[in-house]
Design a protein around this motif. Structure first.
Motif, PDB file in Angstrom:
ATOM      1  N   ARG A 113       0.832  -1.215   0.000  1.00  0.00           N
ATOM      2  CA  ARG A 113       0.000   0.000   0.000  1.00  0.00           C
ATOM      3  C   ARG A 113       0.864   1.262   0.000  1.00  0.00           C
ATOM      4  O   ARG A 113       0.562   2.230  -0.699  1.00  0.00           O
ATOM      5  N   VAL A 114       1.940   1.251   0.767  1.00  0.00           N
ATOM      6  CA  VAL A 114       2.833   2.411   0.808  1.00  0.00           C
ATOM      7  C   VAL A 114       3.499   2.608  -0.545  1.00  0.00           C
ATOM      8  O   VAL A 114       3.573   3.733  -1.052  1.00  0.00           O
ATOM      9  N   ASP A 117       0.858   3.914  -3.074  1.00  0.00           N
ATOM     10  CA  ASP A 117       0.549   5.328  -2.859  1.00  0.00           C
ATOM     11  C   ASP A 117       1.724   6.222  -3.230  1.00  0.00           C
ATOM     12  O   ASP A 117       1.538   7.306  -3.775  1.00  0.00           O
ATOM     13  N   SER A 118       2.943   5.796  -2.952  1.00  0.00           N
ATOM     14  CA  SER A 118       4.082   6.646  -3.307  1.00  0.00           C
ATOM     15  C   SER A 118       4.213   6.766  -4.817  1.00  0.00           C
ATOM     16  O   SER A 118       4.602   7.813  -5.323  1.00  0.00           O
ATOM     17  N   LEU A 125       6.702   8.923   0.835  1.00  0.00           N
ATOM     18  CA  LEU A 125       6.157   7.950   1.763  1.00  0.00           C
ATOM     19  C   LEU A 125       4.868   8.507   2.355  1.00  0.00           C
ATOM     20  O   LEU A 125       4.810   9.658   2.756  1.00  0.00           O
ATOM     21  N   TYR A 127       2.230   7.717   5.399  1.00  0.00           N
ATOM     22  CA  TYR A 127       2.187   6.929   6.633  1.00  0.00           C
ATOM     23  C   TYR A 127       0.832   6.288   6.829  1.00  0.00           C
ATOM     24  O   TYR A 127      -0.199   6.867   6.512  1.00  0.00           O
ATOM     25  N   TYR A 128       0.828   5.070   7.365  1.00  0.00           N
ATOM     26  CA  TYR A 128      -0.391   4.327   7.627  1.00  0.00           C
ATOM     27  C   TYR A 128      -0.537   4.084   9.084  1.00  0.00           C
ATOM     28  O   TYR A 128       0.379   3.914   9.800  1.00  0.00           O
TER      29      TYR A 128
END
Length: 128
Positions: A113-114, A117-118, A125, A127-128
């Motif tokens: 997911r990171v 999204d990036s 980055l 954050y989650y």
């Protein structure tokens, strides 16, 4: 340090949401474009609702980027502190614990997911 009451906290919350609303709107638009929603009411060219073929090159590029970043599980190795059988078995047990933490924490999914999204949001980055 000043004390915050509920009203002050809600004002701060509203201020932060207002400050980042444009950014969040851009993020939503980027996610929609990668998901294949290429036209909306503002960008749909005339004549509206005509049949058209639109090639979405964004999704394969993003998916390849994510696959390159987090395509496999990392190799975890714990070096034993000595050469005795007991020390080597202890290191193997620690490796098992670390692999178990990796599996149970869904680290692979979080990293995907990171990375997604990036790539989509052109940010380093999120954050989650």
């Amino acid at each position: 340090m000043t004390d915050l009451n509920y009203g002050d906290l809600m004002d701060l919350y509203g201020q932060l949401r207002a400050d980042y609303s444009q950014r969040n709107g851009e993020y939503d638009l980027s996610r929609q474009r990668v998901a294949g929603v290429l036209w909306d009411a503002d960008t749909n060219p005339a004549p509206v609702n005509r049949y058209s073929l639109s090639v979405n090159y964004l999704r394969p590029i993003v998916e390849k980027h994510v696959q390159l970043l987090v395509g496999r599980q990392p190799a975890i190795q714990v070096m034993p502190v000595g050469v005795s059988l007991e020390q080597r078995e202890h290191a193997e047990k620690l490796e098992g614990v670390l692999y178990g933490i990796w599996d149970r924490s869904d680290a692979q999914g979080l990293f995907q997911r990171v990375a997604w999204d990036s790539a989509v949001l052109r940010r380093g980055l999120i954050y989650y």
